[in-house]
Design an enzyme around this catalytic site. Structure first.
Site, PDB file in Angstrom:
ATOM      1  N   ASN A 106     -72.231  -1.035 -22.798  1.00  0.00           N
ATOM      2  CA  ASN A 106     -71.685  -1.111 -24.150  1.00  0.00           C
ATOM      3  C   ASN A 106     -71.406  -2.553 -24.578  1.00  0.00           C
ATOM      4  OD1 ASN A 106     -71.841   1.648 -24.398  1.00  0.00           O
ATOM      5  ND2 ASN A 106     -69.736   2.001 -23.758  1.00  0.00           N
TER       6      ASN A 106
ATOM      7  N   ASP B   9     -77.297   9.172 -28.204  1.00  0.00           N
ATOM      8  CA  ASP B   9     -76.947  10.505 -27.730  1.00  0.00           C
ATOM      9  C   ASP B   9     -76.621  11.440 -28.880  1.00  0.00           C
ATOM     10  OD1 ASP B   9     -77.208   9.915 -25.030  1.00  0.00           O
ATOM     11  OD2 ASP B   9     -75.172   9.145 -24.887  1.00  0.00           O
TER      12      ASP B   9
END
Length: 437
Positions: A23, A121
């Site tokens: 991230n 996702d």
């Protein structure tokens, strides 16, 4: 499509080092667009999402060079702004959620940017309102096309202008995007209810080394004085806290003895405490975590005797990316726990696979699941399943590694998007995972 064949019941032993933070990487890599000077980044994880972003930067004209294992240099001298408006860019960016953070740097430096609906996702609604409204607060014009498939933004004449904003949610990617736009805006920008995760702190510290003027780092109130130019720098990324948490849960669930090396313990926040509440104990040895073999682990109750609840929250609360791991680890704990996934309404839908394996789970609604642990008295059963997203995929892998018999996990490309060579690294500790292409 690749699959994993996993033989359960193989305890592991040894040392493992977490990869660089996924991230953080997606933010840091987009920030190289802010300067024509060389930016060198170390500890970049070799995972699908990150490599796709590096490839996309190269297609935009950024000079990229691998200078070592996990290290790359970037020079964004001749950036092709028009490429962002091409069908080829739309196809590439729509496969990668992190590409949305190109908007802020491109607006700041070049005055215009475009982005298709980003991929990533399928875990529920992942709106871009915080990003867009933040850019509008800096004076940008927002011009979506007719079917909202392309988000087009343009800075006003004279460039972006600083301003005050109160974010409607403490979005990590939204805050990162707005910060990267604001560092070169004219005047002062104040961002309240800003995200303050360690990865966002890392981005801000990198920008300061490049010449940005940011105060309030590590708080939810950021003040930015715009500058005209940013220069090059060198940056080393943190270890991935999600991988660290995954390994802690995996060790307890599989009754393994593992040392996790170089975890940057001070940046793990509440993660160690939450595992302690699950009855999982470990030792901090310098900057390493040693997890002994757990014959069993017992979930705490609250002080009034009520069932433990583990829920996600903005930093310094628990990251939502680890709730799937906590849920699967609870299936073999002693006691019960309520897992409350507040942020994404589709992230718990993988529990039907765990129920098929013999787990005792009640899915209360799309956001909440109650887990009644087996206390290792009943093993999960091996089965065939499909990885729906990165974090559910690694949770299913943990379940398969602890299960009786052989499991097959399909669509492991989802796991590869977030975990570097996960099968090879775990097999080196004693796991039995076979990749079949």
């Amino acid at each position: 499509m690749a699959t994993f064949e996993v033989l359960g019941g193989c305890p592991m032993k040894g040392e493992i080092t977490p990869q660089g933070a996924k991230n953080e990487a997606l933010q840091i890599l987009c920030a190289v667009l802010l300067t024509p000077e060389k930016v060198t980044i170390h500890n970049i994880p070799d995972i699908v999402d990150v490599m796709q972003l590096i490839e996309l930067l190269g297609k935009m004209g950024v000079e990229t060079e691998k200078v070592g294992e996990g290290s790359y240099s970037f020079r964004a001298v001749d950036v092709d702004v028009d490429y962002m408006f091409s069908p080829e860019f739309s196809r590439a960016a729509s496969r990668l959620r992190g590409s949305v953070m190109m908007l802020g740097p491109m607006l700041a430096r070049f005055g215009r940017a475009a982005m298709p609906k980003p991929g990533g996702d399928k875990i529920g609604r992942r709106r871009l309102d915080t990003h867009i409204i933040g850019f509008q607060n800096l004076g940008a014009r927002y011009e979506p096309n007719e079917d909202n498939s392309l988000n087009v933004l343009a800075a006003p004449d004279g460039g972006l202008q600083g301003g005050y904003m109160l974010l409607d949610e403490a979005s990590v990617t939204g805050t990162a995007n707005i910060v990267m736009a604001a560092v070169m805006a004219r005047g002062k920008t104040v961002i309240y209810n800003a995200a303050c995760e360690p990865y966002l702190q890392q981005l801000c510290k990198m920008l300061v080394r490049m010449g940005a003027n940011i105060t309030g780092i590590a708080s939810n109130l950021l003040t930015i004085e715009g500058v005209d130019y940013l220069g090059g720098t060198t940056h080393t990324m943190l270890p991935d806290m999600i991988e660290v948490g995954s390994f802690i849960g995996m060790a307890a669930m599989t009754r393994s003895e593992i040392t996790i090396k170089d975890v940057s313990f001070d940046n793990l926040g509440i993660i160690p405490t939450q595992f302690n509440r699950m009855g999982i104990h470990f030792e901090q040895r310098g900057d390493d975590i040693y997890i002994p073999c757990h014959d069993n682990y017992e979930i705490e109750s609250f002080l009034d005797g009520s069932i433990m609840t583990i829920a996600d929250a903005p930093w310094p609360g628990l990251t939502p990316d680890l709730l799937s791991v906590f849920l699967v680890v609870a299936t073999q704990a002693k006691g019960s726990v309520l897992i409350h996934q507040k942020m994404f309404e589709s992230r718990l839908f993988f529990v039907d696979k765990l129920i098929d394996m013999g787990a005792q789970i009640i899915l209360c609604d799309p956001h909440r699941a109650t887990v009644i642990g087996h206390n290792h008295q009943v093993q999960l059963r091996g089965t065939r399943m499909t990885s729906p997203d990165i974090r559910a995929g690694v949770a299913l892998l943990i379940a398969a590694m602890s299960a009786q018999g052989r499991s097959v996990i399909q669509n492991v490309e989802q796991i590869d998007r977030g975990y570097q060579n996960i099968d090879g690294r775990l097999n080196a500790l004693g796991a039995n995972i076979k990749r079949i292409e």
